[in-house]
Enzyme design. Structure first.
Site, PDB file in Angstrom:
ATOM      1  N   GLY A 127       3.797 -22.111  46.250  1.00 14.02           N
ATOM      2  CA  GLY A 127       4.060 -23.257  45.690  1.00 14.02           C
ATOM      3  C   GLY A 127       4.051 -23.156  44.186  1.00 14.02           C
ATOM      4  O   GLY A 127       4.093 -22.092  43.584  1.00 14.02           O
ATOM      5  N   SER A 128       4.004 -24.581  43.520  1.00 17.36           N
ATOM      6  CA  SER A 128       4.560 -24.362  42.102  1.00 17.36           C
ATOM      7  C   SER A 128       3.275 -23.954  41.301  1.00 17.36           C
ATOM      8  O   SER A 128       3.442 -23.390  40.115  1.00 17.36           O
ATOM      9  CB  SER A 128       4.698 -25.827  41.729  1.00 17.36           C
ATOM     10  OG  SER A 128       3.862 -26.650  42.007  1.00 17.36           O
ATOM     11  N   ASP A 169      -4.123 -18.861  46.101  1.00 20.73           N
ATOM     12  CA  ASP A 169      -2.989 -19.772  46.545  1.00 20.73           C
ATOM     13  C   ASP A 169      -3.357 -21.081  46.135  1.00 20.73           C
ATOM     14  O   ASP A 169      -4.650 -21.534  45.826  1.00 20.73           O
ATOM     15  CB  ASP A 169      -3.361 -19.718  48.236  1.00 20.73           C
ATOM     16  CG  ASP A 169      -1.942 -20.232  49.052  1.00 20.73           C
ATOM     17  OD1 ASP A 169      -1.032 -20.699  48.352  1.00 20.73           O
ATOM     18  OD2 ASP A 169      -1.714 -19.977  50.110  1.00 20.73           O
ATOM     19  N   LYS A 213      -3.426 -27.666  53.382  1.00 19.82           N
ATOM     20  CA  LYS A 213      -2.289 -26.985  52.883  1.00 19.82           C
ATOM     21  C   LYS A 213      -0.964 -26.967  53.493  1.00 19.82           C
ATOM     22  O   LYS A 213      -1.134 -27.486  54.741  1.00 19.82           O
ATOM     23  CB  LYS A 213      -2.546 -25.644  52.689  1.00 19.82           C
ATOM     24  CG  LYS A 213      -3.869 -25.110  51.564  1.00 19.82           C
ATOM     25  CD  LYS A 213      -4.285 -23.454  51.586  1.00 19.82           C
ATOM     26  CE  LYS A 213      -2.973 -22.740  51.538  1.00 19.82           C
ATOM     27  NZ  LYS A 213      -1.936 -23.097  50.410  1.00 19.82           N
ATOM     28  N   GLY A 214       0.070 -26.627  53.019  1.00 18.06           N
ATOM     29  CA  GLY A 214       1.144 -26.562  53.992  1.00 18.06           C
ATOM     30  C   GLY A 214       2.314 -27.563  53.459  1.00 18.06           C
ATOM     31  O   GLY A 214       3.231 -27.422  54.111  1.00 18.06           O
ATOM     32  N   GLY A 272       4.166 -26.906  51.070  1.00 18.70           N
ATOM     33  CA  GLY A 272       5.310 -26.115  50.695  1.00 18.70           C
ATOM     34  C   GLY A 272       5.677 -25.292  51.910  1.00 18.70           C
ATOM     35  O   GLY A 272       6.643 -24.639  51.572  1.00 18.70           O
ATOM     36  N   GLU A 298       0.283 -18.521  55.338  1.00 20.25           N
ATOM     37  CA  GLU A 298      -0.804 -18.517  54.319  1.00 20.25           C
ATOM     38  C   GLU A 298      -2.175 -18.258  55.159  1.00 20.25           C
ATOM     39  O   GLU A 298      -3.346 -17.702  54.751  1.00 20.25           O
ATOM     40  CB  GLU A 298      -0.923 -19.720  53.816  1.00 20.25           C
ATOM     41  CG  GLU A 298       0.174 -19.841  52.615  1.00 20.25           C
ATOM     42  CD  GLU A 298       0.324 -21.243  52.095  1.00 20.25           C
ATOM     43  OE1 GLU A 298       0.950 -21.527  50.920  1.00 20.25           O
ATOM     44  OE2 GLU A 298       0.048 -22.470  52.703  1.00 20.25           O
TER      45      GLU A 298
HETATM   46  C1  5RP Z   1       2.429 -24.115  50.545  1.00 18.08           C
HETATM   47  C2  5RP Z   1       1.161 -24.644  50.160  1.00 18.08           C
HETATM   48  C3  5RP Z   1       0.615 -24.731  48.560  1.00 18.08           C
HETATM   49  O1  5RP Z   1      -0.056 -24.131  48.291  1.00 18.08           O
HETATM   50  C4  5RP Z   1       0.713 -26.288  48.342  1.00 18.08           C
HETATM   51  O2  5RP Z   1       1.517 -26.843  49.078  1.00 18.08           O
HETATM   52  C5  5RP Z   1       0.536 -26.616  46.958  1.00 18.08           C
HETATM   53  O3  5RP Z   1       1.740 -26.476  46.199  1.00 18.08           O
HETATM   54  P1  5RP Z   1       1.887 -26.959  44.907  1.00 18.08           P
HETATM   55  O4  5RP Z   1       1.045 -25.832  44.047  1.00 18.08           O
HETATM   56  O5  5RP Z   1       3.392 -26.570  44.544  1.00 18.08           O
HETATM   57  O6  5RP Z   1       1.355 -28.243  44.513  1.00 18.08           O
HETATM   58  O7  5RP Z   1       0.044 -24.925  51.032  1.00 18.08           O
HETATM   59  O8  5RP Z   1       2.354 -24.050  51.898  1.00 18.08           O
END
Ligand code: 5RP
Length: 236
Positions: free
Chosen positions: A32-33, A86, A99-100, A102, A108
């Protein structure tokens, strides 16, 4: 001056690496970002001479890590991970997570299960009083019969939407589809997880319950809160 979203992500990622990653460790790399900034910080440590063995939760994170000279191995090449860092989409006051968004929830969760200390990094926009109130709950499902799986998911009280990308169903690194399940609120996350997990066709759900060892939250005022520290203080 208040930090913007990207500055908060970078800050919390760097604080997490500096607090939890030590030379010689095996480290899980999230997706993720926010996790991207964490991988970049790990890359800096490797350049400084840290000997780290890493495994990635997505093809995207693996490619970034390798491009920075980080040693990435298959999860099965190591017994366990000392720490994984994460991101998250929602965090409740008890450090339970969704989560998820992304799309990497399956890997994960497998990586988190092999990890001693799972560290979650997020900015304050991810905090919720109750899970499900802002974000949908992503559920990874087999492509076979996925409409039937959707029907069973919706019987749990949500609106389930097949995730799309470029006009086609989004396909995960595991070759599956994702349904984003929007609840008004998830009142009983442990119960809901037990209901979702027995639906045929469900591969994994995005509830990460009792998984986080610590959640670090970046605030716009430039501070970072350790939720584990705050919860420990409350208990004193
Ligand atoms: C990916 C995830 C990411 O950790 C979650 O979506 C957070 O992403 P971001 O830091 O871009 O907000 O679970 O599957």
């Amino acid at each position: 001056m208040a930090l913007d979203a990207n500055a908060m992500k970078k800050l919390v990622a760097e604080v997490a690496v500096d607090r939890y990653v030590k030379d010689g460790m095996s480290v899980g790399l999230g997706t993720g970002s926010t996790a991207k900034f964490m991988i970049e910080r790990i890359g800096e440590l490797v350049k400084q001479g840290y000997d780290l063995t890493c495994t990635a939760t997505s093809v995207q994170s693996e490619e970034l890590a390798r491009s920075l000279g980080i040693k990435v191995v298959d999860l099965d090449e190591i017994d366990h991970l000392d720490v994984t860092i994460d991101g998250a989409d929602e965090v409740d006051p008890g450090m339970q997570l969704i989560k998820g968004l992304g799309g990497a929830l399956l890997r994960e969760k497998i990586v988190a299960a092999a990890t001693i200390n799972e560290i979650i990094i997020a900015d304050e926009s991810k905090l919720v009083e109750k899970l499900g109130t802002k974000a949908p709950l992503p559920v990874e499902v087999l492509r076979f019969g996925h409409e039937h799986t959707r029907y069973a998911l919706e019987r749990q009280g949500c609106k389930a939407t097949l995730r799309m990308k470029d006009g086609e169903p989004f396909v995960t690194d595991g070759g599956n589809y994702i349904y984003d399940c929007k609840f008004e609120a998830i009142e009983k996350p442990f119960f809901l997880e037990s209901r979702i997990d027995v639906i045929p066709g469900v591969v994994e759900n995005g509830l990460f319950l009792n998984t986080a060892f610590d959640v670090l939250i970046a605030k716009a005022d430039g501070t970072v809160e350790s939720m584990a520290d705050s919860l420990a203080k409350k208990e004193e």
